[in-house]
Design a protein around this motif. Sequence first.
Motif, PDB file in Angstrom:
ATOM      1  N   LYS A   1       0.830  -1.202   0.000  1.00 24.96           N
ATOM      2  CA  LYS A   1       0.000   0.000   0.000  1.00 24.96           C
ATOM      3  C   LYS A   1       0.872   1.262   0.000  1.00 24.96           C
ATOM      4  O   LYS A   1       0.485   2.291  -0.541  1.00 24.96           O
TER       5      LYS A   1
ATOM      6  N   TYR B   1     -11.560   1.864  -5.323  1.00 26.21           N
ATOM      7  CA  TYR B   1     -11.191   0.475  -4.997  1.00 26.21           C
ATOM      8  C   TYR B   1     -10.290   0.364  -3.764  1.00 26.21           C
ATOM      9  O   TYR B   1     -10.633  -0.291  -2.788  1.00 26.21           O
ATOM     10  N   GLY B   2      -9.167   1.060  -3.836  1.00 24.15           N
ATOM     11  CA  GLY B   2      -8.222   0.992  -2.723  1.00 24.15           C
ATOM     12  C   GLY B   2      -8.775   1.624  -1.457  1.00 24.15           C
ATOM     13  O   GLY B   2      -8.557   1.141  -0.356  1.00 24.15           O
TER      14      GLY B   2
ATOM     15  N   ILE C   1     -11.113  -0.783   0.240  1.00 29.45           N
ATOM     16  CA  ILE C   1     -10.359  -1.877   0.864  1.00 29.45           C
ATOM     17  C   ILE C   1      -9.790  -1.438   2.201  1.00 29.45           C
ATOM     18  O   ILE C   1      -9.780  -2.187   3.169  1.00 29.45           O
ATOM     19  N   HIS C   2      -9.342  -0.175   2.249  1.00 28.06           N
ATOM     20  CA  HIS C   2      -8.734   0.284   3.489  1.00 28.06           C
ATOM     21  C   HIS C   2      -9.736   0.983   4.405  1.00 28.06           C
ATOM     22  O   HIS C   2      -9.372   1.797   5.238  1.00 28.06           O
TER      23      HIS C   2
ATOM     24  N   ARG D   1      -5.715   5.995  -9.145  1.00 24.37           N
ATOM     25  CA  ARG D   1      -5.970   4.822  -8.314  1.00 24.37           C
ATOM     26  C   ARG D   1      -4.798   4.561  -7.382  1.00 24.37           C
ATOM     27  O   ARG D   1      -4.977   4.219  -6.207  1.00 24.37           O
TER      28      ARG D   1
ATOM     29  N   VAL E   1      -4.612   5.734  -2.307  1.00 26.74           N
ATOM     30  CA  VAL E   1      -4.379   5.092  -1.009  1.00 26.74           C
ATOM     31  C   VAL E   1      -3.199   5.746  -0.278  1.00 26.74           C
ATOM     32  O   VAL E   1      -2.687   5.204   0.696  1.00 26.74           O
TER      33      VAL E   1
END
Lengths: 257, 297
Positions: A91, A113-114, A117-118, A166, A170
């Motif tokens: 990450k 997306y990221g 996820i986080h 993208r 993150v």
Amino acid sequence: MIKKSDIHIHIETKNLNVYYDNNYVLKNVNIEIPTKQLTAIIGPSGCGKTTLLKSFNRLLDLRDNIKTSGEILVDGENIFDSRVDVPDMRKKMGLLSQKPYPLPMSIYNNVAYGLRIHGKKNAKELDSAVKHYLQEAGLWNEVKDRLHDPASRLSVGQQQRLCLARAIAVEPEVVLCDEPTSALDPIAAQQIEKLLLKLKKEYTVVLVTHTLRQAKRLADHVVFLYFGKVVEQGPADEVFNNPKDPKTKAYIDGDIS
Amino acid sequence: MNKRKLRDFIGTKLMFTVTIFASLLFFAIFLILLYKSIFILETQSIAELLFSSLWNPEKGEFGLYPIIIGTILVTGISLIIAIPISLLSAVYIAEYAPGKIRRVIRPFLDVLAGVPSVVYGLCAFLFLVPLVKDVIAPWFGIESTGLCILTASVTLAIMVFPIIISLCVESFSAIPIELKEASLSVGATKWETVKKVIFRASAPSIISAVLLGFGRAFGETIAVNMVVGGIPRIPSSLLHPGQTLASLIASAYGEMMSVPLYESALMLVALILFVVVLLFNVLAVVVLRRAKRRWSY
């Protein structure tokens, strides 16, 4: 002029060796990548540049038949240590690949997306974060009316900027770029180059490139790799204007490729 | 015209002819089945045939309802068992298994996919039927001969595994490694990558694989015939016998042809099989087109 003691080292390899099947791809690589600068890894095709780049976030783990030895220190921590949480480590390292690979989902979801996820789930927060990173990647104005279209419908240049959005969404510390402009037309390539120059203020950028001119335009720091060995590394103006090694000079003069 | 060009000309025409011939077979089969089923359709309405539960050929009653239910049950349950297991196994082989294991497992799967169905039927008859009869049915306190809907479904599931696994492994392996790298490098775990990227990116192939599995389960004749019990009655539980459309044709055709309209009734059953497969193929085309548009990369 930056004094050497002011430079903070972000990524460091110690005796890094990589074998692919029976090929000895990286030979005892010892390099230092300074924080918040743009480091270009240059060298002829097939000399191990991409392998080196992908070893930094352990993407080489995906492939069978690869053996690695040595250490890679990121912020002083060896990423091969068994205590390292690999997804967390990755990450911290955004990736921009040779050809853009948007995920099989909408433009919006590619950036979200990221974040999802986080743990960012709140719709409003996601909306504003997606907008912010698309703006950062210089794509917002082109896609704001079709955020929910499949990302694959964008042009290749737009896809590459989407991949950048993208990656930085993150909030990594490093952005790894693997010849990110090689699939793009000159204008799209120029946009990416501009973005990279902007990014290096906030991130450590590692750029693999086979175009010498691109390295000259962008790099602060240069690593010259030749058949898996580091021939020379140092500040860009030194390496380009005053190469110590005759091989580096030959490569820069276009005598070897 | 010289020789080379003549050969090219003849080759083109020949390929055109055989292709047309092969496509015409589709219409030929459809028309033959339709023509032969007309006799029974003249005496009874299609609704009556499809939804009546009375199957007594000797009395001229040809209610297909129990057999249709049997077919839906057997096919549906087999796919419900087969799909999740196949997907997990395919993901393991394509994404998690070390290269060595992958290279060993794949040829086995390909052979399994090609084993004649009668072999599966035989193995099911020898091992699965006693298992259901002596172990599983008593658990539920039901008396069963072991020849039942459940046995047929499990047999079909086993037959369908290798097809779905093999096709899915192929499609998972065809996904560019860079796409996985893109997902992993934002900090996704392997499972998140599988779920959100790999499954989506290969959705069209998964759908095709499942439809192929459906085709095999739906049309399977001999293996089902050996273990389903062959009784055209709506089963009161999965441990009771039933009958499927394909299996009915196999067991009845050629035996009781003296019964009036029986042949025509079987032709109607064949026509139903044909039409259902046709509809599923049309559906597949539509679904695939949508999936490809939404989940391309």
